[in-house]
Design an enzyme around this catalytic site. Structure first.
Site, short mmCIF file in Angstrom:
data_model
loop_
_atom_site.label_atom_id
_atom_site.label_comp_id
_atom_site.label_asym_id
_atom_site.label_seq_id
_atom_site.Cartn_x
_atom_site.Cartn_y
_atom_site.Cartn_z
N CYS A 1 55.86 74.14 4.02
CA CYS A 1 55.50 75.53 3.78
C CYS A 1 54.22 75.65 2.98
O CYS A 1 53.60 76.72 2.94
CB CYS A 1 56.64 76.26 3.08
N ASP B 1 62.08 89.44 6.80
CA ASP B 1 62.05 88.01 7.11
C ASP B 1 61.94 87.76 8.61
O ASP B 1 61.55 86.68 9.04
CB ASP B 1 63.32 87.33 6.57
N ASP C 1 53.72 80.05 24.15
CA ASP C 1 52.61 79.15 24.50
C ASP C 1 51.69 79.03 23.30
O ASP C 1 51.62 79.95 22.49
CB ASP C 1 51.84 79.71 25.70
N GLY D 1 54.81 87.06 12.91
CA GLY D 1 54.09 85.82 13.22
C GLY D 1 54.10 84.87 12.05
O GLY D 1 54.82 85.06 11.06
N HIS D 2 53.27 83.86 12.16
CA HIS D 2 53.18 82.84 11.13
C HIS D 2 51.78 82.26 11.18
O HIS D 2 51.22 82.06 12.26
CB HIS D 2 54.22 81.73 11.41
N THR D 3 51.19 82.06 10.01
CA THR D 3 49.86 81.42 9.98
C THR D 3 49.94 80.16 9.15
O THR D 3 50.57 80.16 8.09
CB THR D 3 48.81 82.36 9.35
N ASP E 1 51.97 81.71 37.70
CA ASP E 1 50.57 81.69 37.29
C ASP E 1 50.10 80.25 37.21
O ASP E 1 50.85 79.34 36.90
CB ASP E 1 50.36 82.44 35.97
#
Ligand SMILES: Cc1cc2nc3c(=O)[nH]c(=O)nc-3n(C[C@H](O)[C@H](O)[C@H](O)COP(=O)(O)OP(=O)(O)OC[C@H]3O[C@@H](n4cnc5c(N)ncnc54)[C@H](O)[C@@H]3O)c2cc1C
Length: 734
Positions: A397, A430, A447, A520-522, A608
């Site tokens: 983390c 959360d 993806d 999201g997460h960075t 695709d």
């Protein structure tokens, strides 16, 4: 990390970028913002107009050059500059921030006060616009060679006069008789090229133009321009297309920036090429006005300033004293006379000969060769001994991007207000919570990939289109997404800028489709990367499965192939900028409308084309039914440049694995040697849709697809009954 942003890919920037690429600084991030991918070289422009040179010979590929220099390349037009906050506004992206700014944006002919000039005249700059108009004139002359052509050039300085010679040459080559050309040169001064203090050159050019039948009008002030010609103060009225090559004027958006300018609005610089009012701003070329060394606006000075500009960029970042640049007072001007001869003008001396043209040609070609043959890149070296050693970075983390950076990046994001988001980014928790509508099913896909392009805003758009595509091919309606962003280690403001640009690219696509960003997460990483988890809804009966192909159906592909090989070539810096422009345009195109149209025409199966390439994805379509397919190699749509890069041996690192599909391929040796064959295995980023459809619906379906912008859509094959125990791809020519 310091951000140096270059605006405009003029001559000085081109030279300085090349030098930077050979000798970069690790702690400086370069970004080039240019409204064009190809910038013209002024020395050869008149020769291009005459038809002596081709486009590629006379234009510098800025995308390729920027990548060579390790710079981000943002193809955008700058329209505002805020020096207080150190930000630039361009295109529809978030502001681009900088620590240092370098301007090399040239100038445009002044059309300010003359009624009709802005509306009807064709200005010689911006050059791309001028060249488009010029090509139209040339085409007209080619199509109607017996028709009279009336052209009026306004401005008898070096630019206008040289253009007159070369326009005369080009048009008389097209027309059946030189008498069909009526070419006027209107000049406010009493002699042509009067600024260069060389009466011999003025007289010589005047005499030569008159000999060719060009009508010269001196001491004439244009008062109005019409659709069909112009009017002068003296009462002279001329009919024809008006080309405007008058004195240079600066970009209007600099006015508000409070940077010190001269009386005409050009950016004042000192000998170090920096603004005295804002020393963090460099300026060169036409847009700069050297405070103690006023010079005419000519490409020769922009070229000469390239090296000192590069040196002073470097010295700024390494803490060394900046060097002074003193432009020469006298310079050799070579004016092509449209007959592969040139006039040389140096101070009071002048000379005309064929040899001079060849000499000029040699100098110009040598100049351009340095951008075509970019040297091998050296590994980056540390700029100074005082540069800090690379840090140890935490994992787990601890690798998260700081809270403040994320909050700042999210604060200005324009997101969609999509129904059904119970807990989203407006009241973050959360986890996000969404309501799945009654009688619908949740469709999910994920993806992720590392950046393939030096522009985070474009990357955001491409990755989002790529990820959403999986929902379209299932027949689902996208609802919401979660983002996984990897940002390179660095200073907070740099990370924030990257995240802001990338997320703005994501939300640009989401807004257009009314899809919510719900979380999201960075994390920090070695390389920029982006991925999306996408949620969509679908009615059970509407699920579209890729395996439901039927024998006798035709196969449609909606986008051209080749992103894998083109970006493999880009990594070796050999892909042309225009090829990458084409690939980017295809990758940012949404597959949504294509899916709707294919569905409307009753396509039973759809997928695709992404990482496994056309062969791999087609085999996935065939496997459930055990059917085979015939593929028409000649019909495969390709991105420009893809065949060239395949022929040069550039393939994606994934291509060898994709070749395992060859065990299911039946093809003659001659077809296997065709470069298009390799495209069957080329992994695609944000590739097109492949669908199977009844043959009688093909014509109407393709017409609809092309109508809404899928120009490359085409029938590429047919589904067949298998003659073997496993599906086969039978390759034919057409
Ligand atoms: C017809 C004609 C013929 C000429 N012939 C000669 C000649 O033979 N020899 C010579 O020495 N000089 C010649 N000149 C003058 C010469 O063109 C200029 O002096 C020279 O191009 C200046 O170079 P530069 O680097 O300042 O800018 P430019 O070469 O004009 O380059 C500026 C770049 O910045 C880009 N740009 C501009 N605005 C923006 C924006 N807002 N956002 C992003 N990008 C932007 C432009 O697209 C362009 O790529 C000629 C001029 C004309 C009009």
């Amino acid at each position: 990390m310091t951000d140096l942003v270059l605006v405009g890919g003029g001559h000085s920037h081109a030279i300085a970028l090349r030098m930077w690429g050979m000798n970069p600084l690790r702690n400086v991030r370069l970004t080039l913002i240019s409204d064009v991918t190809y910038t013209p070289y002024s020395g050869m422009l008149p020769g291009y107009v005459a038809g002596f040179y081709g486009y590629d010979e006379t234009h510098i590929d800025l995308r390729r050059l920027a990548y060579f220099a390790g710079a981000d390349f943002l193809r955008e037009k700058v329209f505002d500059l805020n020096l207080e906050n150190k930000i630039i506004l361009c295109g529809d992206r978030p502001p681009v921030r900088f620590d240092y700014l370098s301007l090399d944006i040239g100038s445009t002919p002044s059309v300010t006060n003359i009624p009709g000039a802005r509306q009807y005249a064709i200005p010689a700059k911006p050059v791309p616009k001028f060249l488009t108009a010029w090509q139209k004139i040339l085409d007209e002359a080619s199509e109607n060679p017996s028709q009279k052509q009336d052209i009026i050039i306004v401005g008898g300085g070096a630019g206008g006069t040289e253009l007159a010679f070369n326009i005369h040459h080009a048009l008389t080559q097209k027309l059946t008789s030189p008498n069909l050309l009526s070419l006027h040169l209107v000049h406010r001064g009493s002699a042509l090229i009067s600024g260069n203090e060389n009466p011999w050159v003025s007289q010589k050019t005047e005499k030569l133009l008159l000999q060719r039948g060009v009508k010269i009008h001196l001491n004439e002030e244009v008062t109005e321009v019409f659709k069909s010609g112009l009017q002068c103060q003296s009462g002279l009225r001329l009919t024809g297309k008006v080309i405007w090559v008058t004195q240079a004027s600066p970009a209007h958006w600099l006015e508000k920036s409070a940077i010190e300018t001269d009386a005409k609005g050009f950016v004042v610089v000192d000998e170090t090429l920096r603004s005295p009012s804002h020393p963090f701003v460099f300026a060169t070329g036409d847009i700069a006005s050297m405070r103690n060394h006023p010079r005419p606006k000519a490409g020769v000075f922009a070229v000469r300033q390239g090296k000192p500009l590069f040196q002073n960029w470097r010295r700024t970042f390494t803490g060394e004293a900046l060097i002074d640049y003193n432009p020469q007072k006298r310079y050799l001007a070579l004016i092509g006379t449209g007959d592969q001869q040139a006039i040389a003008s140096w101070w009071k001396l002048g000379w005309r000969s064929r040899w001079l043209w060849h000499w000029k040609d040699k100098i110009d070609r040598k100049f351009m060769d340095q951008f075509a043959d970019l040297p091998e890149m050296k590994p980056m070296v540390a700029a100074t001994a005082t540069e800090p050693a690379p840090k140890m970075y935490c994992a787990g983390c601890g690798a998260k991007v700081g809270k403040n950076i994320l909050a700042a990046a999210l604060s200005d994001l324009e997101t969609s207000n999509t129904e059904g988001v119970v807990v989203g980014l407006d009241q973050p928790d959360d986890a996000a919570v969404i309501q799945v509508p009654k009688d619908q099913l949740l469709v999910q896909t994920v993806d992720y990939f590392p950046s393939l392009i030096n522009d985070p805003y474009l990357l955001g758009q491409i990755v989002t289109q790529h990820c959403l595509s999986d929902l379209y091919t299932m027949g689902a309606m996208p609802h919401s997404v979660l983002v996984l962003a990897s940002i390179p280690h660095g200073e907070a403001r740099v990370q924030q800028g990257l995240l802001q640009q990338m997320l703005a690219g994501v939300t640009k696509v989401l807004r257009a489709e009314n899809i919510a960003l719900i979380g999201g997460h960075t994390n920090e990483a070695d390389k920029l990367g982006l991925g999306l988890t996408c949620n969509g809804f679908i009615q059970k009966d509407d699920i579209w499965r890729k395996g439901e192909v039927q024998a006798g159906q035709a196969l449609i592909l909606t986008k051209p192939l080749g992103t894998g090989t083109l970006f493999a070539a880009e990594m070796q810096r050999v892909a042309k900028g225009k090829w990458l422009d084409g690939a980017i345009a295809a990758m940012v195109q949404s597959n949504r409308k294509a899916a709707e149209i294919l569905r409307k025409y009753g396509a039973t199966a759809c997928t695709d084309i992404t990482g496994f390439g056309l062969a791999g994805h087609l085999l996935e379509m065939l496997q459930p039914s055990g059917l085979s397919a015939e593929l028409y190699l000649d019909q495969l749509p390709m991105l420009h440049g893809a065949v060239e890069t395949i022929k040069q041996g550039f393939t994606s690192s994934l291509a060898p694995q994709n070749h395992t599909a060859e065990q299911f391929i039946q093809a003659d040796m001659s077809l296997r040697e065709n470069p298009k064959y390799e495209l069957l295995f080329d992994p695609q980023t944000s590739g097109g849709l492949l669908a199977s459809i009844a043959p009688e619906k093909i014509t109407a379906c393709l017409a609809d697809l092309r109508q809404v912008g899928y120009d490359a859509s085409i029938e590429i094959g047919t589904i067949k009954t298998a003659q073997t125990s496993s599906p086969q791809l039978i390759i034919s020519t057409s």
